[in-house]
Design a protein around this motif. Structure first.
Motif, PDB file in Angstrom:
ATOM      1  N   GLN A 180       0.838  -1.194   0.000  1.00  0.00           N
ATOM      2  CA  GLN A 180       0.000   0.000   0.000  1.00  0.00           C
ATOM      3  C   GLN A 180       0.867   1.235   0.000  1.00  0.00           C
ATOM      4  N   SER A 181       1.778   1.374  -0.951  1.00  0.00           N
ATOM      5  CA  SER A 181       2.722   2.478  -0.822  1.00  0.00           C
ATOM      6  C   SER A 181       2.361   3.709  -1.603  1.00  0.00           C
ATOM      7  N   LYS A 220       8.940  15.007   3.400  1.00  0.00           N
ATOM      8  CA  LYS A 220       8.370  13.670   3.482  1.00  0.00           C
ATOM      9  C   LYS A 220       9.358  12.614   2.982  1.00  0.00           C
ATOM     10  N   TYR A 234       0.428  12.864  -4.674  1.00  0.00           N
ATOM     11  CA  TYR A 234       0.737  11.675  -3.898  1.00  0.00           C
ATOM     12  C   TYR A 234      -0.552  10.954  -3.540  1.00  0.00           C
ATOM     13  N   LEU A 236      -2.807   8.550  -1.322  1.00  0.00           N
ATOM     14  CA  LEU A 236      -2.797   8.147   0.087  1.00  0.00           C
ATOM     15  C   LEU A 236      -3.358   6.752   0.289  1.00  0.00           C
ATOM     16  N   GLU A 237      -4.278   6.361  -0.578  1.00  0.00           N
ATOM     17  CA  GLU A 237      -4.986   5.114  -0.322  1.00  0.00           C
ATOM     18  C   GLU A 237      -5.305   4.442  -1.630  1.00  0.00           C
ATOM     19  N   ASP A 362       9.133   3.320   2.806  1.00  0.00           N
ATOM     20  CA  ASP A 362       8.037   4.192   2.393  1.00  0.00           C
ATOM     21  C   ASP A 362       8.167   4.635   0.942  1.00  0.00           C
TER      22      ASP A 362
ATOM     23  N   ALA B 115      -4.091   1.282   5.532  1.00  0.00           N
ATOM     24  CA  ALA B 115      -3.941   2.361   4.555  1.00  0.00           C
ATOM     25  C   ALA B 115      -4.959   3.452   4.817  1.00  0.00           C
ATOM     26  N   ARG B 116      -6.141   3.067   5.316  1.00  0.00           N
ATOM     27  CA  ARG B 116      -7.164   4.071   5.545  1.00  0.00           C
ATOM     28  C   ARG B 116      -6.900   4.878   6.801  1.00  0.00           C
ATOM     29  N   HIS B 118      -4.806   6.812   7.262  1.00  0.00           N
ATOM     30  CA  HIS B 118      -4.202   8.107   6.910  1.00  0.00           C
ATOM     31  C   HIS B 118      -5.130   9.267   7.276  1.00  0.00           C
ATOM     32  N   GLU B 121      -3.835  11.186  10.211  1.00  0.00           N
ATOM     33  CA  GLU B 121      -2.384  11.348  10.113  1.00  0.00           C
ATOM     34  C   GLU B 121      -1.859  12.448  11.022  1.00  0.00           C
ATOM     35  N   ALA B 142       2.067   1.342   4.640  1.00  0.00           N
ATOM     36  CA  ALA B 142       1.040   2.386   4.607  1.00  0.00           C
ATOM     37  C   ALA B 142       1.082   3.265   5.829  1.00  0.00           C
ATOM     38  N   ARG B 144       3.343   5.046   6.693  1.00  0.00           N
ATOM     39  CA  ARG B 144       4.275   6.147   6.493  1.00  0.00           C
ATOM     40  C   ARG B 144       3.587   7.494   6.664  1.00  0.00           C
ATOM     41  N   ASN B 145       2.252   7.530   6.458  1.00  0.00           N
ATOM     42  CA  ASN B 145       1.548   8.810   6.515  1.00  0.00           C
ATOM     43  C   ASN B 145       1.340   9.317   7.930  1.00  0.00           C
ATOM     44  N   LYS B 147       2.468  10.844  10.557  1.00  0.00           N
ATOM     45  CA  LYS B 147       3.694  11.567  10.940  1.00  0.00           C
ATOM     46  C   LYS B 147       3.821  11.720  12.439  1.00  0.00           C
TER      47      LYS B 147
END
Lengths: 510, 199
Positions: A180-181, A220, A234, A236-237, A362, B115-116, B118, B121, B142, B144-145, B147
């Motif tokens: 999921q990157s 980032k 970018y 996100l999902e 990431d 992933a969701r 985010h 975040e 996922a 990574r978001n 922060k």
């Protein structure tokens, strides 16, 4: 023939019961004199003791009698068991992810059990040249065309619940190895406004994308060199990459469990009927209707004419050549009947590089405005990279040989410029694959042909076929079984735009 | 067919539990709807500014006092051992002050769920996803978001193939986060080559 011979031998054996000694003498004479009176041959004795194998012989006799009677499937001619059936409802030409997705959705949508008889014809079951398995396997929603975004979003939804859709009882669950990157698109000054427009379209349709300025980008992803980058987009999902072979096998396994017949063979010809009509302007319009498909067996001259109602062209890079067999090019060029299907194979290279100091977990699927892209592969510092060549330098498509000079000239400089850590890397492996490139506008063609009445197309995706395959398969199945698109409206991706010469270009930078 | 029906019924039950509490949201507001959703799934939460937790007990009974705190966002949510899934996050999406999320042992939490996350975040500081069977390395990418993440608990995740390497990569990815990863066998196996094989 062999059955009769076997019967004959048994009769001789039965006689042996009564005239054993004479037969023995006869056999030893045949094999040469032996002073011991014993049969010294090391082969199997021709005369078997009748009582020893009585049970087996009687069972064999019963089976032979049952076969001889009508109602059994025995026939004296040896028919190749790999031939497709003589009749089918829908023949899908092309066993890649698109073909199997369509087969799955057709079976999923049929309202009665065994309502449609579907055959998938694939000429190479090792998939050595198929675009599906040679692809980088990414999925993104960052397109400029709303239809493309809808297709990708629906496909991501499908993959999220893939075990609900493609799970087969008693088999292992499907594991797509989805990373999921996200995707990261970089835009220079000139194309930044296109990126902003695309961003608003994507957000409107429902994709989860965000825009980043160069400073935010540097914060980032500190390993990026942000020179020349004006804007970045970018995901996100619902974006990332996965294993295409797993998806193909999942579709195939589920479709075959629902009754789709797989056939290994090549389609070499069509039998079609032609009907002529006059248009209001007075010009004659020639309609073709496919009656049967000639499927030729690999490594041989055997073929089978499969009578069918509907043919689906999911042959990927070779769809244009397939459509040519229907004699499109014999018509005048500027008529509807003469417009060829604008799909041709284009070779693209992918290089696997190893860089121990490269970006970490990431790393998104980065696509640069210069046409270069790369993504992480696994956890060991390996990356997959490539670039799109310019129009003038398209490589030769007669084989899948890799040009390593292309990496040195076009990919590595751009890669090292964008990510300084990649100045020290080592190419570990490379491969080439075909794009089913739509020379008209690089977007998929989904729909029926205006002149060939019963041929449907799902091809020409130019590099995004894999990520749109679940939703595109559903769209084609809806078109065939329901007559119209039900969940997503793909009329914009039909043949009409090709006939009217109105390209819908993807205003993205790759 | 009966076996597949059983699986389908189970899935439908989970989907029903995770449905969007639209009605509650319209009547009481999104915070109360989120709170009600959490309590219906037998989770627990704590409001911003309050110090005591609201939980549902084993039988699903809970105190209705949370209705008194209208329009108070949630600060800490504990959904351990519940059947929360991707669709259930619809109910929690508006919570902009969520600081702690505990998802220990949730059978339906998978990579897409991560992933969701985010949507949290900016605010999320502590995340506990230990013992979740469906999480794999692709889903951890996922994270990574997030922060603001300070504490991440990854103990005993059966879906990760090389936990030591993954923990190191995660520490590089989230430099300010403390990663807790117990319950793994970090000893070097006989077939050392297996550790480096990528997924």
């Amino acid at each position: 023939m062999s059955a009769w011979r076997r019967l004959h031998v048994k009769v001789r054996r039965a006689h042996g019961l009564f005239t054993s000694r004479r037969v023995t003498e006869q056999y030893t004479w045949m094999y040469g004199p032996s002073t011991l009176g014993q049969n010294l041959s090391t082969g199997k004795p021709l005369r078997n003791d009748f009582f020893k194998e009585l049970e087996a012989q009687l069972a064999a006799m019963r089976k032979k009698a049952a076969d001889a009677l009508p109602g059994s499937s025995w026939s004296p001619f040896d028919i190749n068991p790999n031939l497709p059936p003589e009749r089918a409802d829908i023949v899908i030409i092309g066993g890649g992810v698109m073909g199997w997705s369509i087969a799955y959705w057709l079976k999923q949508k049929e309202r009665v059990r065994e309502g449609v008889k579907v055959i998938v014809v694939e000429r190479d079951l090792t998939y050595s040249q198929a675009s599906t398995v040679l692809s980088a396997g990414g999925i993104r929603q960052q397109f400029s065309l709303p239809e493309n975004i809808h297709l990708s979003l629906a496909s991501a939804d499908f993959m999220r619940n893939i075990n609900e859709h493609l799970g087969v009882l008693n088999e292992d669950p499907v594991d797509l190895q989805f990373n999921q990157s996200g995707y990261l698109f970089l835009a220079s000054e000139e194309v930044a406004h296109i990126m902003e427009e695309n961003y608003s379209t994507q957000r409107q349709v429902g994709a989860k994308v965000t825009l980043l300025s160069p400073t935010q980008l540097k914060e980032k992803f500190p390993w990026i060199n942000t020179d020349g980058v004006a804007l970045a987009s970018y995901g996100l999902e619902n974006e990332g990459w996965f294993d295409p072979w797993s998806l193909l096998n999942a579709f195939r396994r589920k479709a075959m469990s629902m009754g789709v017949i797989q056939c290994c063979g090549e389609v070499t010809d069509f039998k079609y009927t032609v009907s002529m009509m006059t248009s209001p302007g007075g010009d004659p319009v020639v309609y073709k209707r496919i009656n049967s498909v000639k499927v030729q067996m690999p490594k041989g001259l055997e073929y089978q004419m499969v009578e069918c109602a509907i043919v689906v062209n999911a042959a990927g890079a070779f769809s244009g050549k397939l459509a040519e067999m229907l004699g499109i090019s014999s018509n005048p060029k500027d008529t509807i009947a003469g417009t060829p299907v604008p799909v041709e194979p284009r070779k693209r290279y992918i290089y696997v590089v190893h860089c121990p100091d490269g970006p970490g977990l990431d790393t998104p699927f980065l696509i640069d405005y210069s046409g270069m892209y790369f993504r992480r592969e696994g956890l060991g510092g390996n990356y997959i990279t490539g670039a799109s060549p310019k129009e003038a330098d398209e490589p030769d498509t007669s084989n899948l040989e890799v040009d390593h000079q292309f990496f040195e000239d076009s990919v590595w400089p751009r890669l090292a410029y964008r990510v300084p850590a990649f100045e020290k890397l080592k190419v570990t492996s490379a491969w080439a694959g075909f794009y089913d490139y739509n020379t008209f506008d690089q977007n998929g063609i989904i729909g029926d042909h205006p002149v060939i009445n019963n041929m449907y197309f799902a091809t020409g995706f130019s590099g995004h076929g894999l990520q749109q395959s679940p939703a595109a398969g559903r769209a084609v199945a809806e078109l065939i079984l329901d007559g119209n698109f039900k969940t997503l409206d793909m009329r914009g991706l039909g043949f009409r735009r090709i006939m009217a010469q109105e390209p819908i270009l993807e205003r993205n930078i790759l | 067919m009966l076996l597949s029906w059983r699986g389908q019924l189970r899935r439908k039950g989970i989907m029903r539990k995770n449905a969007y509490y639209d009605f509650t949201q319209r009547l009481y507001g999104s915070d109360i709807a989120a709170a009600f959703y959490i309590l219906s799934l037998k989770g627990g939460f704590r409001f911003v500014g309050q110090s005591d937790w609201f939980r549902a007990d084993q039988r699903g009974k809970f105190n209705w006092d949370f209705l008194n705190h209208k329009d108070t966002p949630l600060e800490e949510v504990d959904m351990s051992y519940t059947v929360i899934n991707y669709r259930g996050l619809d109910n929690l999406e508006g919570q902009q002050s969520l600081r702690t999320l505990a998802l220990r042992g949730c059978p339906e939490v998978d990579d897409w769920f991560l992933a969701r996350l985010h949507v949290f975040e900016d605010s999320l500081e502590e995340l506990d996803i230990s013992h979740c069977p469906r999480i794999t390395t692709g889903g951890l990418a996922a994270l990574r978001n997030l922060k603001g993440l300070r504490r991440l608990d990854l103990s005993s995740l059966p879906g990760i193939s090389s936990p030591g390497l993954v923990v190191i990569l995660l520490e590089e990815m989230l430099p300010q986060c403390q990663i807790i990863a117990t319950g793994y066998d970090y000893s070097i196996k006989q077939h050392g080559g297996e550790e480096e094989v990528q997924r």
